[in-house]
Write an enzyme that holds these catalytic residues in place. Sequence first.
Site, PDB file in Angstrom:
ATOM      1  N   ASP A  37      -4.272   0.885  -6.406  1.00 32.33           N
ATOM      2  CA  ASP A  37      -3.621   2.303  -6.713  1.00 32.33           C
ATOM      3  C   ASP A  37      -4.497   3.029  -8.009  1.00 32.33           C
ATOM      4  O   ASP A  37      -4.976   2.307  -8.682  1.00 32.33           O
ATOM      5  CB  ASP A  37      -2.200   2.145  -6.990  1.00 32.33           C
ATOM      6  CG  ASP A  37      -1.463   3.533  -6.769  1.00 32.33           C
ATOM      7  OD1 ASP A  37      -2.072   4.405  -6.056  1.00 32.33           O
ATOM      8  OD2 ASP A  37      -0.436   3.357  -7.270  1.00 32.33           O
ATOM      9  N   HIS A  54     -11.871   7.426  -4.068  1.00 29.10           N
ATOM     10  CA  HIS A  54     -11.682   6.400  -2.973  1.00 29.10           C
ATOM     11  C   HIS A  54     -12.921   5.996  -2.969  1.00 29.10           C
ATOM     12  O   HIS A  54     -13.189   4.765  -2.669  1.00 29.10           O
ATOM     13  CB  HIS A  54     -11.231   7.228  -1.622  1.00 29.10           C
ATOM     14  CG  HIS A  54      -9.914   7.613  -1.712  1.00 29.10           C
ATOM     15  ND1 HIS A  54      -8.697   6.970  -2.367  1.00 29.10           N
ATOM     16  CD2 HIS A  54      -9.510   8.774  -0.990  1.00 29.10           C
ATOM     17  CE1 HIS A  54      -7.736   7.756  -2.139  1.00 29.10           C
ATOM     18  NE2 HIS A  54      -8.023   8.718  -1.635  1.00 29.10           N
ATOM     19  N   SER A  82      -1.212   2.539   3.572  1.00 31.64           N
ATOM     20  CA  SER A  82       0.267   2.320   3.963  1.00 31.64           C
ATOM     21  C   SER A  82       0.595   3.365   5.270  1.00 31.64           C
ATOM     22  O   SER A  82       0.029   4.363   5.488  1.00 31.64           O
ATOM     23  CB  SER A  82       1.223   2.413   2.688  1.00 31.64           C
ATOM     24  OG  SER A  82       1.395   3.861   2.559  1.00 31.64           O
ATOM     25  N   ASN A  85       1.158   6.394   3.947  1.00 25.66           N
ATOM     26  CA  ASN A  85      -0.238   7.191   3.578  1.00 25.66           C
ATOM     27  C   ASN A  85      -0.758   8.233   4.805  1.00 25.66           C
ATOM     28  O   ASN A  85      -1.443   9.219   4.757  1.00 25.66           O
ATOM     29  CB  ASN A  85      -1.473   6.157   3.290  1.00 25.66           C
ATOM     30  CG  ASN A  85      -1.039   5.723   1.987  1.00 25.66           C
ATOM     31  OD1 ASN A  85      -1.617   4.505   1.535  1.00 25.66           O
ATOM     32  ND2 ASN A  85      -0.379   6.147   0.842  1.00 25.66           N
ATOM     33  N   TRP A  86      -0.094   7.942   6.087  1.00 23.99           N
ATOM     34  CA  TRP A  86      -0.175   8.710   7.275  1.00 23.99           C
ATOM     35  C   TRP A  86       0.142  10.443   6.885  1.00 23.99           C
ATOM     36  O   TRP A  86      -0.256  11.248   7.446  1.00 23.99           O
ATOM     37  CB  TRP A  86       0.215   8.357   8.403  1.00 23.99           C
ATOM     38  CG  TRP A  86      -0.187   7.249   9.039  1.00 23.99           C
ATOM     39  CD1 TRP A  86      -0.009   5.797   9.325  1.00 23.99           C
ATOM     40  CD2 TRP A  86      -1.535   6.936   9.562  1.00 23.99           C
ATOM     41  NE1 TRP A  86      -0.614   5.225   9.850  1.00 23.99           N
ATOM     42  CE2 TRP A  86      -1.820   5.738  10.249  1.00 23.99           C
ATOM     43  CE3 TRP A  86      -2.723   8.085   9.787  1.00 23.99           C
ATOM     44  CZ2 TRP A  86      -3.081   5.211  10.920  1.00 23.99           C
ATOM     45  CZ3 TRP A  86      -3.942   7.529  10.191  1.00 23.99           C
ATOM     46  CH2 TRP A  86      -3.954   6.281  10.701  1.00 23.99           C
ATOM     47  N   ARG A 201      -0.859  -5.025  -9.431  1.00 21.68           N
ATOM     48  CA  ARG A 201      -0.662  -3.563  -8.947  1.00 21.68           C
ATOM     49  C   ARG A 201      -1.447  -2.849  -9.919  1.00 21.68           C
ATOM     50  O   ARG A 201      -1.454  -3.044 -11.319  1.00 21.68           O
ATOM     51  CB  ARG A 201       0.585  -2.926  -8.833  1.00 21.68           C
ATOM     52  CG  ARG A 201       0.620  -1.551  -8.395  1.00 21.68           C
ATOM     53  CD  ARG A 201       1.772  -0.978  -7.763  1.00 21.68           C
ATOM     54  NE  ARG A 201       1.465   0.422  -7.245  1.00 21.68           N
ATOM     55  CZ  ARG A 201       2.182   1.270  -6.403  1.00 21.68           C
ATOM     56  NH1 ARG A 201       3.115   0.398  -5.686  1.00 21.68           N
ATOM     57  NH2 ARG A 201       1.916   2.136  -6.116  1.00 21.68           N
ATOM     58  N   ARG A 207       6.007  -0.587  -8.922  1.00 20.30           N
ATOM     59  CA  ARG A 207       7.065  -0.502  -7.599  1.00 20.30           C
ATOM     60  C   ARG A 207       6.002  -1.245  -6.486  1.00 20.30           C
ATOM     61  O   ARG A 207       4.844  -1.287  -6.761  1.00 20.30           O
ATOM     62  CB  ARG A 207       7.412   0.991  -7.513  1.00 20.30           C
ATOM     63  CG  ARG A 207       6.092   1.962  -7.010  1.00 20.30           C
ATOM     64  CD  ARG A 207       6.629   3.142  -6.395  1.00 20.30           C
ATOM     65  NE  ARG A 207       5.718   4.126  -6.735  1.00 20.30           N
ATOM     66  CZ  ARG A 207       5.523   5.053  -7.693  1.00 20.30           C
ATOM     67  NH1 ARG A 207       6.429   4.978  -8.346  1.00 20.30           N
ATOM     68  NH2 ARG A 207       4.361   5.953  -7.534  1.00 20.30           N
TER      69      ARG A 207
HETATM   70  C1  IPE Z   1       0.249   2.220  -2.278  1.00 20.96           C
HETATM   71  O1  IPE Z   1       0.123   3.397  -2.884  1.00 20.96           O
HETATM   72  C2  IPE Z   1      -0.508   2.158  -0.833  1.00 20.96           C
HETATM   73  C3  IPE Z   1      -1.655   1.440  -1.098  1.00 20.96           C
HETATM   74  C4  IPE Z   1      -2.292   1.143  -2.203  1.00 20.96           C
HETATM   75  C5  IPE Z   1      -2.467   1.639  -0.063  1.00 20.96           C
HETATM   76  P1  IPE Z   1       0.659   4.577  -2.758  1.00 20.96           P
HETATM   77  O2  IPE Z   1      -0.098   5.493  -3.970  1.00 20.96           O
HETATM   78  O3  IPE Z   1       0.518   5.109  -1.660  1.00 20.96           O
HETATM   79  O4  IPE Z   1       2.304   4.462  -3.259  1.00 20.96           O
HETATM   80  P2  IPE Z   1       3.276   5.254  -3.852  1.00 20.96           P
HETATM   81  O5  IPE Z   1       3.233   6.460  -3.208  1.00 20.96           O
HETATM   82  O6  IPE Z   1       2.827   5.453  -5.268  1.00 20.96           O
HETATM   83  O7  IPE Z   1       4.448   4.544  -3.876  1.00 20.96           O
HETATM   84  C1  IPE Z   2      -4.751   4.230  -3.861  1.00 23.16           C
HETATM   85  O1  IPE Z   2      -5.113   5.292  -4.621  1.00 23.16           O
HETATM   86  C2  IPE Z   2      -5.572   4.558  -2.461  1.00 23.16           C
HETATM   87  C3  IPE Z   2      -4.582   4.846  -1.497  1.00 23.16           C
HETATM   88  C4  IPE Z   2      -3.488   4.660  -1.485  1.00 23.16           C
HETATM   89  C5  IPE Z   2      -5.209   4.947  -0.111  1.00 23.16           C
HETATM   90  P1  IPE Z   2      -4.049   6.897  -4.590  1.00 23.16           P
HETATM   91  O2  IPE Z   2      -4.998   7.754  -3.528  1.00 23.16           O
HETATM   92  O3  IPE Z   2      -2.951   6.415  -4.342  1.00 23.16           O
HETATM   93  O4  IPE Z   2      -4.219   7.359  -5.903  1.00 23.16           O
HETATM   94  P2  IPE Z   2      -3.296   8.122  -6.922  1.00 23.16           P
HETATM   95  O5  IPE Z   2      -2.115   7.048  -6.864  1.00 23.16           O
HETATM   96  O6  IPE Z   2      -2.907   9.405  -6.355  1.00 23.16           O
HETATM   97  O7  IPE Z   2      -3.770   8.154  -8.199  1.00 23.16           O
HETATM   98 MG    MG Z   3      -1.216   6.085  -5.355  1.00 23.79          MG
END
Ligand code: IPE
Ligand code: IPE
Ligand code: MG
Length: 262
Positions: A37, A54, A82, A85-86, A201, A207
């Site tokens: 994350d 990314h 996840s 994430n969609w 994490r 979380r």
């Molecule tokens: C969790 O990260 C999912 C992945 C690392 C693929 P998110 O950024 O989507 O999670 P939340 O929204 O902070 O819980």
């Molecule tokens: C994790 O980074 C990658 C995915 C969940 C795909 P994020 O894109 O969630 O990055 P933040 O949490 O917004 O910084």
């Molecule tokens: Mg994130």
Amino acid sequence: MALVDVLAAVPPGSADEGLARRIDFDRLPRHVAVIMDGNGRWAAARHLPRVEGHRAGIESVRDTVETSARLGLQVLTLYAFSVENWKRPETEVSALMSLLRHYLRAELKTLLKNNIRFHVIGQLDRLAPEVREELEAAVTRTAGNTGMHFNIALSYGGRAEIVDAAREAVRRGLTPAQIDEDTFGSLLYTAGQPDPDLLIRTSGEMRVSNFLLWQIAYAEIWVTETLWPDFRAKHLLKGITEYQKRDRRYGAVSSDPVGALK
Ligand code: IPE
Ligand code: IPE
Ligand code: MG
């Protein structure tokens, strides 16, 4: 794989070497799972678009996969995308999918060289056919390897996985008496693999975001403030040394109550 293999990949005299030497190779976590994350925040701090975070995160994936294989972990699971994430903008989702294909094409040779078995866990029917084909090809090409299992969690949701397992139990006509924790575990995407001992994490969030809900029942959790694109071998090694300091009680009394007070 062991200390010599890790030392071969870290600069002599570096912090990484010091950390690697502190690891007890007889008590390695069998399975390490990582919620990658902080890519968006990494990019925002540099006034870059999120996708650059990314892209930069790919180097962290490479380093983590290689270090885990050198350490001799049995299983590494990386949470890449996840089911939730969609909901992200279509441009970000398609950039992530194209980075994934790029990663697979570039890294397949390294996976083969390191004897790694590649798996994908999640609702794969939601992925575009060209992404699925590329993933399936990598799974097939590495299926004969005998080293570390590398799971990538894509379009993955822990609750969805549990619901899928329940449906599978019904499909197989299992009776209530036939369903126990072991049978249920064998219907999950991670069937046959040990549960994560260590859940990492990045980016400081406290979380689990719907990750491996069943499997992390007794995982030790280590959260680092480091954002995923900055995560390297030394952070993984640090996480493992922290894990090795924990007193895993599984609900029983401590084997070292005085040590546990420290
Ligand atoms: C969790 O990260 C999912 C992945 C690392 C693929 P998110 O950024 O989507 O999670 P939340 O929204 O902070 O819980
Ligand atoms: C994790 O980074 C990658 C995915 C969940 C795909 P994020 O894109 O969630 O990055 P933040 O949490 O917004 O910084
Ligand atoms: Mg994130």
